[in-house]
Motif scaffolding. Structure first.
Motif, PDB file in Angstrom:
ATOM      1  N   UNK A 130      31.125  46.881  18.879  1.00  0.00           N
ATOM      2  CA  UNK A 130      30.086  46.922  18.477  1.00  0.00           C
ATOM      3  C   UNK A 130      28.634  48.009  19.085  1.00  0.00           C
ATOM      4  N   UNK A 131      29.419  48.939  20.124  1.00  0.00           N
ATOM      5  CA  UNK A 131      28.461  48.853  20.616  1.00  0.00           C
ATOM      6  C   UNK A 131      27.559  49.166  22.465  1.00  0.00           C
ATOM      7  N   UNK A 132      28.326  47.564  22.089  1.00  0.00           N
ATOM      8  CA  UNK A 132      27.166  46.871  23.575  1.00  0.00           C
ATOM      9  C   UNK A 132      28.070  46.855  24.736  1.00  0.00           C
ATOM     10  N   UNK A 133      27.266  47.459  25.533  1.00  0.00           N
ATOM     11  CA  UNK A 133      28.054  47.314  27.732  1.00  0.00           C
ATOM     12  C   UNK A 133      28.199  45.841  28.147  1.00  0.00           C
ATOM     13  N   UNK A 134      29.111  46.372  28.580  1.00  0.00           N
ATOM     14  CA  UNK A 134      29.917  44.863  28.885  1.00  0.00           C
ATOM     15  C   UNK A 134      30.242  44.867  30.449  1.00  0.00           C
ATOM     16  N   UNK A 135      29.679  44.315  31.219  1.00  0.00           N
ATOM     17  CA  UNK A 135      30.507  44.062  33.213  1.00  0.00           C
ATOM     18  C   UNK A 135      31.018  42.952  32.642  1.00  0.00           C
ATOM     19  N   UNK A 136      32.475  42.870  33.416  1.00  0.00           N
ATOM     20  CA  UNK A 136      33.157  42.444  33.412  1.00  0.00           C
ATOM     21  C   UNK A 136      33.777  42.311  35.118  1.00  0.00           C
ATOM     22  N   UNK A 137      33.434  40.419  35.675  1.00  0.00           N
ATOM     23  CA  UNK A 137      33.498  40.452  36.474  1.00  0.00           C
ATOM     24  C   UNK A 137      35.316  40.096  36.997  1.00  0.00           C
ATOM     25  N   UNK A 138      36.443  40.757  37.652  1.00  0.00           N
ATOM     26  CA  UNK A 138      37.521  41.167  38.055  1.00  0.00           C
ATOM     27  C   UNK A 138      37.925  39.330  37.907  1.00  0.00           C
ATOM     28  N   UNK A 139      37.425  38.676  38.860  1.00  0.00           N
ATOM     29  CA  UNK A 139      38.290  37.215  39.020  1.00  0.00           C
ATOM     30  C   UNK A 139      37.775  36.709  38.132  1.00  0.00           C
ATOM     31  N   UNK A 140      37.341  36.524  37.385  1.00  0.00           N
ATOM     32  CA  UNK A 140      36.582  36.247  36.310  1.00  0.00           C
ATOM     33  C   UNK A 140      37.140  35.921  35.088  1.00  0.00           C
ATOM     34  N   UNK A 141      37.678  37.584  34.866  1.00  0.00           N
ATOM     35  CA  UNK A 141      38.211  37.653  33.370  1.00  0.00           C
ATOM     36  C   UNK A 141      39.530  36.836  32.667  1.00  0.00           C
ATOM     37  N   UNK A 142      39.965  36.427  31.748  1.00  0.00           N
ATOM     38  CA  UNK A 142      41.013  35.740  31.457  1.00  0.00           C
ATOM     39  C   UNK A 142      41.619  36.918  31.476  1.00  0.00           C
TER      40      UNK A 142
END
Length: 255
Positions: A130-142
């Motif tokens: 949809x165009x939104x920027x997302x910051x993913x914390x790697x330790x919390x990522x599935x």
């Protein structure tokens, strides 16, 4: 000196961007004693996401290393002007459009990613469909591997990568560095292989204008930044890996 530590931002740069980043980090360690793994947060975009994923633990900074970094701060060379704000606004529109129309029938990029564990402050940036920027914390990522691959999924080159049930594309669609995402460090280190120090193509100039705007957001928070970018000539020849690796160290030496 404040207690915020160091925010490390490692940006996009294609196949030669990673080697440039590693050369710059090695030179910074040689000159200041600061080790990248001692950063409190590591924000990776595209090629930089693969670098961010390689750190598996947070170390204590060497005595005096943060002060040494501060002494190298050069963000005053990247003062923001009206064009910088325009570039940021246009980039947000472009991110929305590119993420929305990125074709789904391309091949996945065959990238190898580092396995867990990850540095507690390491994250990767993507742009959702949809165009939104997302910051993913790697330790919390599935699925951290999917996050890292998504951060480098260039629209029209690679198909989007599903993260948490939604397609995501290259975080560089929004910004080559996403350096405005840093929290409240004592100093930021921004390594941007895709952005020439001066001149460059229209795209390179556009990237630099946006970086100026992002650095301005740090200045408003009184956060100095060490900005490592290639020279105009090195940036133009960045497809040649070995010279670009040398430029990673040279760019730090010029500070």
């Amino acid at each position: 000196m404040a207690d915020g530590g160091v925010s490390l931002v490692v940006g996009a740069g294609g196949p030669t961007g990673g080697p440039f980043i590693w050369a710059a980090l090695a030179e910074l360690e040689e000159r200041t004693g600061w080790v990248a793994a001692s950063a409190t947060e590591i924000i990776g975009t595209s090629a930089g996401a693969f670098v961010a994923a390689t750190f598996d633990a947070q170390l204590e900074p060497a005595l005096g290393a943060i002060d040494a970094l501060i002494s190298l701060a050069n963000d005053d060379q990247f003062a923001a002007g009206p064009a910088s704000k325009v570039a940021g606004a246009l980039r947000r529109v472009a991110a929305f459009v590119l993420a929305k129309i990125a074709p789904m029938d391309r091949d996945f990029a065959d990238y190898r990613t580092a396995p867990a564990p990850f540095h507690p402050g390491a994250s990767a940036v993507t742009v959702a469909r949809g165009g939104s920027r997302v910051q993913h914390r790697l330790r919390d990522a599935a699925d951290p591997e999917a996050v890292v691959r998504a951060s480098a999924a260039i629209p029209f080159v690679n198909r989007p990568v599903d993260v948490d049930g939604r397609p995501h594309v290259d975080g560089a669609v929004h910004s080559a560095t996403n350096s405005d995402l840093v929290t409240n460090p004592t100093v930021a280190v921004v390594i941007a292989p895709m952005i020439p120090a001066t001149g460059g193509t229209i795209v390179g100039r556009f990237h630099r204008a946006q970086l100026r705007s992002e650095l301005d957001s740090l200045r408003r928070r009184n956060v100095p930044a060490v900005v490592v970018v290639p020279s105009e000539s090195a940036h133009a020849d960045r497809k040649n890996r070995e010279p670009f690796v040398v430029e990673g160290a040279a760019a730090v030496a010029r500070l």
